[in-house]
Design a protein around this motif. Structure first.
Motif, short mmCIF file in Angstrom:
data_model
loop_
_atom_site.label_atom_id
_atom_site.label_comp_id
_atom_site.label_asym_id
_atom_site.label_seq_id
_atom_site.Cartn_x
_atom_site.Cartn_y
_atom_site.Cartn_z
N TYR A 297 0.83 -1.21 0.00
CA TYR A 297 0.00 0.00 0.00
C TYR A 297 0.87 1.26 0.00
O TYR A 297 0.61 2.21 -0.74
N PHE A 298 1.91 1.25 0.83
CA PHE A 298 2.79 2.42 0.94
C PHE A 298 3.98 2.35 -0.02
O PHE A 298 4.79 3.27 -0.06
N LYS A 299 4.09 1.23 -0.77
CA LYS A 299 5.20 1.03 -1.71
C LYS A 299 6.55 1.27 -1.05
O LYS A 299 7.39 2.02 -1.54
N THR A 300 6.72 0.60 0.08
CA THR A 300 7.96 0.75 0.83
C THR A 300 8.58 -0.60 1.16
O THR A 300 7.87 -1.57 1.41
N GLU A 301 9.90 -0.63 1.12
CA GLU A 301 10.65 -1.82 1.48
C GLU A 301 11.41 -1.63 2.79
O GLU A 301 12.14 -2.51 3.23
N LYS A 302 11.20 -0.49 3.44
CA LYS A 302 12.08 -0.10 4.54
C LYS A 302 11.96 -1.00 5.77
O LYS A 302 12.89 -1.08 6.56
N PHE A 303 10.81 -1.65 5.96
CA PHE A 303 10.70 -2.52 7.14
C PHE A 303 10.71 -4.01 6.77
O PHE A 303 10.40 -4.86 7.60
N TYR A 304 11.07 -4.32 5.53
CA TYR A 304 11.10 -5.72 5.08
C TYR A 304 12.05 -6.56 5.93
O TYR A 304 11.66 -7.60 6.47
N ASP A 305 13.31 -6.13 6.03
CA ASP A 305 14.29 -6.91 6.79
C ASP A 305 13.98 -6.92 8.29
O ASP A 305 14.19 -7.94 8.97
N LEU A 306 13.48 -5.80 8.80
CA LEU A 306 13.11 -5.74 10.21
C LEU A 306 11.96 -6.71 10.49
O LEU A 306 11.93 -7.38 11.54
N ALA A 307 11.02 -6.82 9.55
CA ALA A 307 9.91 -7.75 9.70
C ALA A 307 10.41 -9.19 9.73
O ALA A 307 9.94 -10.01 10.53
N GLY A 308 11.36 -9.50 8.86
CA GLY A 308 11.91 -10.85 8.84
C GLY A 308 12.61 -11.20 10.13
O GLY A 308 12.35 -12.25 10.74
N SER A 309 13.51 -10.33 10.58
CA SER A 309 14.25 -10.59 11.82
C SER A 309 13.31 -10.61 13.02
O SER A 309 13.47 -11.44 13.93
N GLY A 310 12.31 -9.73 13.00
CA GLY A 310 11.35 -9.70 14.10
C GLY A 310 10.54 -10.98 14.18
O GLY A 310 10.21 -11.46 15.28
N THR A 311 10.22 -11.55 13.02
CA THR A 311 9.47 -12.81 13.01
C THR A 311 10.33 -13.95 13.53
O THR A 311 9.84 -14.85 14.23
N PHE A 312 11.61 -13.95 13.20
CA PHE A 312 12.54 -14.94 13.77
C PHE A 312 12.49 -14.87 15.30
O PHE A 312 12.36 -15.89 15.98
N LEU A 313 12.61 -13.65 15.81
CA LEU A 313 12.61 -13.45 17.26
C LEU A 313 11.30 -13.88 17.88
O LEU A 313 11.28 -14.59 18.91
N LEU A 314 10.20 -13.51 17.26
CA LEU A 314 8.88 -13.86 17.79
C LEU A 314 8.65 -15.36 17.80
O LEU A 314 8.23 -15.94 18.82
N LEU A 315 8.93 -16.02 16.68
CA LEU A 315 8.67 -17.46 16.60
C LEU A 315 9.61 -18.27 17.48
O LEU A 315 9.21 -19.31 18.03
N ALA A 316 10.84 -17.81 17.63
CA ALA A 316 11.77 -18.52 18.51
C ALA A 316 11.27 -18.49 19.95
O ALA A 316 11.19 -19.52 20.63
N THR A 317 10.90 -17.30 20.42
CA THR A 317 10.45 -17.16 21.81
C THR A 317 9.06 -17.76 22.02
O THR A 317 8.79 -18.38 23.06
N GLN A 318 8.19 -17.61 21.03
CA GLN A 318 6.85 -18.17 21.16
C GLN A 318 6.86 -19.69 21.12
O GLN A 318 6.12 -20.35 21.87
N SER A 319 7.71 -20.28 20.27
CA SER A 319 7.78 -21.74 20.22
C SER A 319 8.31 -22.31 21.52
O SER A 319 7.90 -23.39 21.96
N LEU A 320 9.21 -21.57 22.17
CA LEU A 320 9.68 -22.00 23.49
C LEU A 320 8.53 -21.96 24.49
O LEU A 320 8.35 -22.90 25.29
N ARG A 321 7.75 -20.90 24.42
CA ARG A 321 6.60 -20.78 25.34
C ARG A 321 5.54 -21.82 25.03
O ARG A 321 4.99 -22.46 25.93
N TRP A 322 5.24 -22.02 23.74
CA TRP A 322 4.25 -23.01 23.35
C TRP A 322 4.69 -24.42 23.74
O TRP A 322 3.87 -25.24 24.14
N GLY A 323 5.99 -24.69 23.61
CA GLY A 323 6.50 -26.02 23.98
C GLY A 323 6.33 -26.29 25.46
O GLY A 323 5.99 -27.41 25.87
N GLY A 324 6.59 -25.27 26.26
CA GLY A 324 6.29 -25.33 27.69
C GLY A 324 7.24 -26.12 28.57
O GLY A 324 7.00 -26.25 29.77
#
Length: 260
Positions: free
Chosen positions: A30-57
């Motif tokens: 929508y905004f025709k921007t790539e500026k947060f593409y890499d931040l989104a990727g790294s942020g998803t790595f961080l989120l899924l790593a910590t969430q999978s640890l929490r989900w695993g329990g």
């Protein structure tokens, strides 16, 4: 029970991963921007790593260390790439794609695939319900990650310092780690994910070892798709007629130091 917990965690993580990337694609398109593409990727790595640890329990020591290493890598790379694109004002990979929604969508989908394939050993490990003492494979894996992480950090730092020096304007870097490899940061990244698979594999069984796709996928992505091929092409276009650059190409390993 163990295998079903792992498969369930992998599926859940994949759904979250794709959902996040596609949702953010809509905003980026929508905004025709790539500026947060890499931040989104790294942020998803961080989120899924910590969430999978929490989900695993289970929070076994091996799982906590593994998740911590992924988190350190993701935080460092995300902040580095985000600051770089803000400084440069653009990312040349997306010069055409950000104005073509269908092509831009492919980039975001590829990022989702990259995240899941790369992170799969650590997600699988966080779903393991059986603990075992730390062993040689864990220490070898984490040691490999440490070497790769340091190599990636140092290479990125050396390049940033080089580019910040006005005297180097228009020049290519061939000092420090860049004197023994044309892409030392990528070699470091491959080592990181190879190491994390090796450490995770100490607790994986059966089909869970299919997550060995992680370092294989990263290597293929960086050497055949989005990393080295694009940068080598850019380098030839910019400095291909420079004898010193031609000499650098002849004498410096593409990826693995000292191996041509």
């Amino acid at each position: 029970m163990g295998n079903s917990a792992v498969s369930s965690l992998l599926v859940k993580s994949a759904v979250w991963d794709v959902g996040i990337q596609w949702s953010l694609f809509l905003i980026a398109a929508y905004f025709k921007t790539e500026k947060f593409y890499d931040l989104a990727g790294s942020g998803t790595f961080l989120l899924l790593a910590t969430q999978s640890l929490r989900w695993g329990g289970t929070y076994f020591l091996r799982q906590r260390i593994q998740t911590g290493l992924v988190s350190v890598w993701a935080t460092r790379l995300g902040l580095y790439l985000f600051s770089r694109v803000l400084s440069d004002g653009f990312d040349r990979r997306f010069n055409k794609a950000k104005n073509q929604p269908s092509l831009f969508f492919v980039f975001w989908t590829l990022q989702a695939l990259w995240i899941f394939a790369t992170l799969s050993p650590s997600i699988a490990l966080n779903g393991v319900k059986r603990d075992k003492p730390l062993g040689a494979r864990d220490y070898i894996g984490w040691g490999t990650w440490a070497v790769g992480f340091l190599m990636e950090v140092i290479a990125d730092r050396q390049k940033s310092v080089f580019k910040a020096n006005p005297a180097n304007a228009g020049k290519f870097i061939n000092t420090g780690l860049w004197s023994i490899s044309r892409h030392p940061n990528y070699f470091g990244e491959i080592l990181c994910w190879l190491g994390l698979y090796v450490s995770a594999s100490s607790s994986l069984t059966g089909w869970e070892h299919l997550t060995a796709i992680s370092p294989i996928f990263v290597t293929l992505l960086l050497t055949k798709v989005s990393g080295i091929p694009l940068l080598e092409k850019y380098g030839l276009k910019k400095w291909g007629s420079d004898p010193s650059y031609q000499n650098y190409l002849r004498k410096t390993a593409v990826l693995v130091p000292f191996l041509w």
